[in-house]
Design an enzyme around this catalytic site. Structure first.
Site, PDB file in Angstrom:
ATOM      1  N   SER A   1      -4.581   6.592  12.988  1.00 11.00           N
ATOM      2  CA  SER A   1      -4.224   6.488  14.402  1.00 11.00           C
ATOM      3  C   SER A   1      -5.460   6.616  15.296  1.00 11.00           C
ATOM      4  O   SER A   1      -6.518   7.048  14.849  1.00 11.00           O
ATOM      5  CB  SER A   1      -3.245   7.602  14.758  1.00 11.00           C
ATOM      6  OG  SER A   1      -3.931   8.829  14.745  1.00 11.00           O
TER       7      SER A   1
ATOM      8  N   SER B   1       4.504  -1.401   4.281  1.00 15.64           N
ATOM      9  CA  SER B   1       4.604  -2.798   4.715  1.00 15.64           C
ATOM     10  C   SER B   1       4.728  -3.683   3.484  1.00 15.64           C
ATOM     11  O   SER B   1       4.094  -3.423   2.459  1.00 15.64           O
ATOM     12  CB  SER B   1       3.353  -3.209   5.491  1.00 15.64           C
ATOM     13  OG  SER B   1       3.109  -2.304   6.537  1.00 15.64           O
TER      14      SER B   1
ATOM     15  N   GLN C   1       0.848  -1.192   0.000  1.00  9.75           N
ATOM     16  CA  GLN C   1       0.000   0.000   0.000  1.00  9.75           C
ATOM     17  C   GLN C   1       0.889   1.250   0.000  1.00  9.75           C
ATOM     18  O   GLN C   1       1.559   1.523   0.989  1.00  9.75           O
ATOM     19  CB  GLN C   1      -0.872  -0.016   1.262  1.00  9.75           C
ATOM     20  CG  GLN C   1      -1.774   1.182   1.451  1.00  9.75           C
ATOM     21  CD  GLN C   1      -2.415   1.181   2.847  1.00  9.75           C
ATOM     22  OE1 GLN C   1      -1.812   0.705   3.803  1.00  9.75           O
ATOM     23  NE2 GLN C   1      -3.616   1.702   2.959  1.00  9.75           N
ATOM     24  N   GLY C   2       0.878   1.975  -1.100  1.00  8.68           N
ATOM     25  CA  GLY C   2       1.733   3.161  -1.193  1.00  8.68           C
ATOM     26  C   GLY C   2       0.938   4.431  -0.943  1.00  8.68           C
ATOM     27  O   GLY C   2       0.593   5.184  -1.859  1.00  8.68           O
ATOM     28  N   TYR C   3       0.633   4.637   0.324  1.00  5.06           N
ATOM     29  CA  TYR C   3      -0.116   5.836   0.711  1.00  5.06           C
ATOM     30  C   TYR C   3       0.815   6.835   1.386  1.00  5.06           C
ATOM     31  O   TYR C   3       1.070   7.923   0.895  1.00  5.06           O
ATOM     32  CB  TYR C   3      -1.203   5.469   1.726  1.00  5.06           C
ATOM     33  CG  TYR C   3      -2.495   4.936   1.174  1.00  5.06           C
ATOM     34  CD1 TYR C   3      -2.587   4.446  -0.124  1.00  5.06           C
ATOM     35  CD2 TYR C   3      -3.643   4.914   1.967  1.00  5.06           C
ATOM     36  CE1 TYR C   3      -3.788   3.949  -0.600  1.00  5.06           C
ATOM     37  CE2 TYR C   3      -4.841   4.422   1.491  1.00  5.06           C
ATOM     38  CZ  TYR C   3      -4.913   3.933   0.215  1.00  5.06           C
ATOM     39  OH  TYR C   3      -6.091   3.459  -0.239  1.00  5.06           O
ATOM     40  N   SER C   4       1.299   6.408   2.568  1.00  3.64           N
ATOM     41  CA  SER C   4       1.973   7.369   3.444  1.00  3.64           C
ATOM     42  C   SER C   4       3.283   7.872   2.865  1.00  3.64           C
ATOM     43  O   SER C   4       3.993   7.150   2.157  1.00  3.64           O
ATOM     44  CB  SER C   4       2.258   6.712   4.788  1.00  3.64           C
ATOM     45  OG  SER C   4       1.071   6.187   5.317  1.00  3.64           O
TER      46      SER C   4
ATOM     47  N   GLU D   1      -9.671  -1.312   5.261  1.00  2.75           N
ATOM     48  CA  GLU D   1      -8.554  -1.453   6.196  1.00  2.75           C
ATOM     49  C   GLU D   1      -9.066  -1.364   7.630  1.00  2.75           C
ATOM     50  O   GLU D   1      -8.695  -2.152   8.492  1.00  2.75           O
ATOM     51  CB  GLU D   1      -7.520  -0.355   5.925  1.00  2.75           C
ATOM     52  CG  GLU D   1      -6.280  -0.470   6.798  1.00  2.75           C
ATOM     53  CD  GLU D   1      -5.154   0.463   6.366  1.00  2.75           C
ATOM     54  OE1 GLU D   1      -5.426   1.409   5.591  1.00  2.75           O
ATOM     55  OE2 GLU D   1      -4.014   0.244   6.802  1.00  2.75           O
TER      56      GLU D   1
END
Ligand SMILES: Cc1cc2nc3c(=O)[nH]c(=O)nc-3n(C[C@H](O)[C@H](O)[C@H](O)COP(=O)(O)OP(=O)(O)OC[C@H]3O[C@@H](n4cnc5c(N)ncnc54)[C@H](O)[C@@H]3O)c2cc1C
Lengths: 364, 406
Positions: free
Chosen positions: B377, B162, B127-130, B245
């Site tokens: 979070s 991850s 997952q290429g988000y952050s 998610e």
């Protein structure tokens, strides 16, 4: 599989809520609280009218023969409106006691009177209900003597039911000459906490329980479950008020609910409170249908909801700022109701200790 | 309240039990996504797919079992596998997040191309988000792409990715139009990790292991049709993924399983000769947590019933991640505590030592913090609960300058 309330239960809940909303204004509540008996005759008649007073009594004894899940639904609504009525002892625990300790003839005599609201019973225990004082009571023939504190719903009771340590129960007329009732105001002005002194009071002895210990435990656990539901209702009320208030109250040109500290407190409260409802429902259902889980679930429901209730009571009061601390809003009635429920029939630590015993985690 | 299951469900339960009895010993030890699935896991996965215990409701044309959605059936299957301690199949971000996203908003071609290999465990996704400057404030991503010769050319940096070190593909959120505002200029692209210009560097976490990565993208070229929905729809697609998610995190069934492990541990461990489960201080902590786990468990059943009746659960669903991740953390904390000094033993590098009880609990305990942070979070969850679940007013700045990962 269907985990949730039936249509009938939802109907029961909404009609009771409508009734209480109409009847029980804060002014009325203040008045009853001032009297301190935990009893309002007109409200009681209303409950009788709604068929609630006899709803655990079997149909052939003039009741509706409903289950503890229904009692939990009712208790949540009563807690939501801090209803001053002797529900716990008279409507829930007394009929259950009569049903397991009374002979067929005794049941036939007393249960219809309970169902019609004609007699109101308080409940007293010598032990087994998390008492901290020193209680004692004994029978000589059919004369009861002794001293019992921490008694529930004695404020307007016509009779008292005493669970004795020898596995019998004694039914005594509260106006017998051998009975002295001392009704003290409790922190929760909607429910007094009383003591009884008996000196040779005439008792009807109920000794038909197949397993008296188990029957007594069941009655007390049912009471715990109802207290958990009552706390849930009271906590939900406090939560709802705090949520509304945080949308209305403006400080620094913003509704306070837009401040994260406030918003996050409310989110935490919702996160604590919501799962309690499912726990109470399941625990009530276990009383009705899952005997092997009934005990542990009642204990956990009482302990957990009490802990959550205390947090909700404190934080929602705090969210109201100074108004929360005044008598003006009357929010404190709910705070005190939650406090009362927590301590009676075993505080959380006591209930968890019992839960450990049930699971064999406690030696002796 | 009717907690009984009809004959059809009881039959399914029996069928799953028989299956597990017959084949259970072929199961890999975990279904976890922290390593690339090995041959054993892939064989097991194929068997589960054939029987319809995995991807049960995914259409046949995409490699699934093609049955209509019945949440009770899914719950029974999950329950039986977890009770038996047998892997319920491969779990990773591709399977739990991308596949449902493609089914919801992807094109037919994308579904046909990617879902089959993903659910078979052949294609692993990350997952290429952050990004270093964009975590909670996800819409602030700076990684950008321009079009050249029918392809997107991507430049930028992702972080905390991850599985990137063994993934085949990435679903990536990047900026494709600088002038369309913070949310309007984003796109959601599917890119191969083997593409030229992608560099993955391991990032060591507090567990001492490299569980996630920094991912650098330099002139990475991908065809335009690798976009999910349209150019500019990236924020919407990313929210769909985030929804899946969140549903994954805080699972009450996992809590019940973990509670059982803690109880078992506390029966075995002792302090000055007394089993820790009998020591009042520890015991009361355990009992408090047991109450919480029970409440979460029945709350989960309530949600399941609501879902099967197509009812909205609103705030009740939104609280699950916040509640579940916190209880999980408190459970592993208790486990670490009752292990006492023995619980301090920790050897993160040796793979074999994963079997070591103390290490396992320590890693779980630290990883639980990761789960409290990841996927939005706890503080962000509280904003979501307050604003979407309970209708509280938004942060004044959130409307204008920033937007939260939701
Ligand atoms: C184990 C793990 C795995 C991950 N895997 C991936 C992955 O595979 N792919 C990927 O793209 N990302 C991944 N992440 C990243 C994860 O999504 C982010 O870490 C997360 O969204 C938080 O962003 P941040 O780390 O930038 O923290 P920040 O946004 O910098 O937040 C720091 C602190 O400030 C608080 N905060 C921030 N904004 C607000 C606000 N508006 N209100 C109140 N508090 C606020 C946060 O709650 C936090 O406590 C992973 C993270 C972890 C821990």
């Amino acid at each position: 599989m269907e985990f949730g309330l039936s249509n009938e239960q939802q109907l029961l809940e909404s009609s009771l809520r409508r009734f209480l909303e109409g009847e029980l204004s804060i002014e009325r509540l203040r008045k009853v609280a001032g009297i301190g008996t935990g009893f309002d005759a007109a409200l009681w008649e209303g409950l009788v009218g709604q068929g609630i007073v006899g709803f655990l009594v079997p149909e052939h004894f003039g009741g509706t023969g409903l289950a503890l899940l229904d009692a939990a639904v009712v208790a949540e609504s009563l807690g939501y409106h801090v209803t001053p009525l002797p529900f716990l002892a008279s409507v829930v625990m007394a009929p259950l006691t009569l049903m397991s300790f009374g002979s067929e003839a005794q049941q036939a005599e007393w249960l219809p009177k309970i169902a019609s609201g004609e007699v109101k019973m308080s409940m007293a225990f010598v032990d087994g209900a998390g008492q901290t004082g020193c209680n004692s009571a004994w029978l000589k023939g059919n004369m009861l003597s002794g001293h019992l504190t921490g008694v529930l719903d004695a404020g307007a009771a016509s009779h008292v039911l005493v669970l004795l340590t020898d596995g019998r129960a004694a039914l005594v007329d509260a106006h017998d000459t051998g009975v002295t009732v001392d009704v003290h105001a409790s922190i929760d002005r909607t429910r007094p906490i009383s003591s009884y002194a008996f000196s040779g009071a005439k008792a009807i002895i109920l000794d038909a329980a197949a397993d008296a210990h188990e029957a007594a435990t069941r009655v007390i656990d049912a009471g715990r479950l109802v207290l958990a539901a009552d706390t849930l209702g009271a906590a939900q009320f406090m939560f709802d008020r705090a949520l509304d208030y945080s949308k209305e109250r403006v400080q620094f040109d913003r509704a306070i609910g837009s401040f994260q500290a406030v918003k996050h407190t409310i989110a935490d409260l919702a996160t604590m409170l919501e799962p309690c409802r499912a726990l109470v429902w399941y625990a009530a259902y276990a009383q009705d249908a899952l005997p092997e889980e009934a005990r542990i679930m009642a204990l956990h429901a009482k302990a957990h909801v009490s802990e959550v209730g205390r947090e909700v009571a404190r934080l929602t009061t705090e969210l109201h700022g100074g108004m929360g601390f005044t008598d003006l809003l009357g929010l404190h009635y709910w705070f005190k109701r939650i406090a009362f429920d927590r301590q009676i029939l075993g505080a959380p630590e006591y209930c968890r200790r019992e839960a450990a015993k049930v699971q064999g985690w406690l030696v002796a | 309240m009717d907690l009984s299951y009809g004959p059809r469900y009881l039959a399914l339960r029996e069928e799953v039990r028989d299956f597990i009895k017959q084949y259970g010993d072929q199961s890999p030890r975990t279904g976890g996504g922290r390593k690339r699935p090995d041959k054993r896991a892939l064989d097991w996965q194929r068997l589960l797919l054939q029987r319809g215990y995995f991807a049960r409701t995914i259409p046949k044309e995409y490699g699934g079992f093609g049955l209509p959605l019945d949440v009770m059936e899914l719950a029974i299957i999950a329950d039986e596998f977890s009770t038996a301690g047998v892997s319920a199949g491969i779990m990773n971000q591709g399977i739990s997040m991308l596949v449902p996203t493609l089914l919801e908003v992807g094109s037919r071609e994308q579904c046909a191309k990617w879902i089959g290999p993903t659910i078979r465990g052949e294609v692993i996704w990350c997952q290429g988000y952050s990004e270093p400057g964009s975590g909670s404030d996800l819409a602030a991503v700076k990684t950008h792409a321009y079009v050249d010769d029918g392809r997107f050319v991507i430049n930028g940096q992702k972080i905390w990715t991850s599985s990137a070190h063994f993934a085949d593909m990435m679903f990536l959120l990047c900026r494709t139009d600088a002038d369309k505002g913070k949310h309007g200029g984003l796109s959601y692209l599917l890119i191969p990790m083997s593409a030229e210009g992608i560099e993955v560097r391991p990032l060591i976490t507090m567990t001492g292991r490299a569980e996630f990565n920094e991912t650098f993208l330099t002139n990475v070229r991908v065809p335009i049709d690798q976009t999910v929905m349209q150019r500019g729809d990236g924020w919407h697609v990313a929210n769909v993924t985030s929804k899946y998610e969140r549903l994954l995190l805080g699972d009450p069934n996992k809590l019940a399983h973990r509670l059982a492990r803690v109880i078992e541990l506390m029966r075995r461990t002792s302090l000055i000769g007394v089993p820790t489960i009998e020591i009042p201080e520890y015991r009361d902590r355990l009992l408090k947590l047991q109450g919480e786990v029970l409440a979460s468990k029945f709350h989960g059943l309530r949600l399941l019933s609501e879902q099967s009746r197509d009812e909205e659960s609103g705030v009740r669903r939104l609280i699950v991640k916040l509640n579940g991740t916190m209880i999980a953390y408190r459970l592993s904390s208790l486990a670490v505590d009752v292990l006492g000094a023995a619980g301090l033993s920790y050897e993160p590098k040796g793979e074999a030592l994963e079997d070591d009880e103390a290490t396992t609990w320590q890693i779980d305990n630290m990883y639980d913090i990761g789960l409290i942070i990841g996927g939005g979070s706890s503080n962000i969850q509280k904003n979501i609960i307050g604003e979407r679940g309970l209708g509280l007013p938004r942060e004044p700045t959130a409307n204008t300058k920033s937007a939260q990962k939701v």
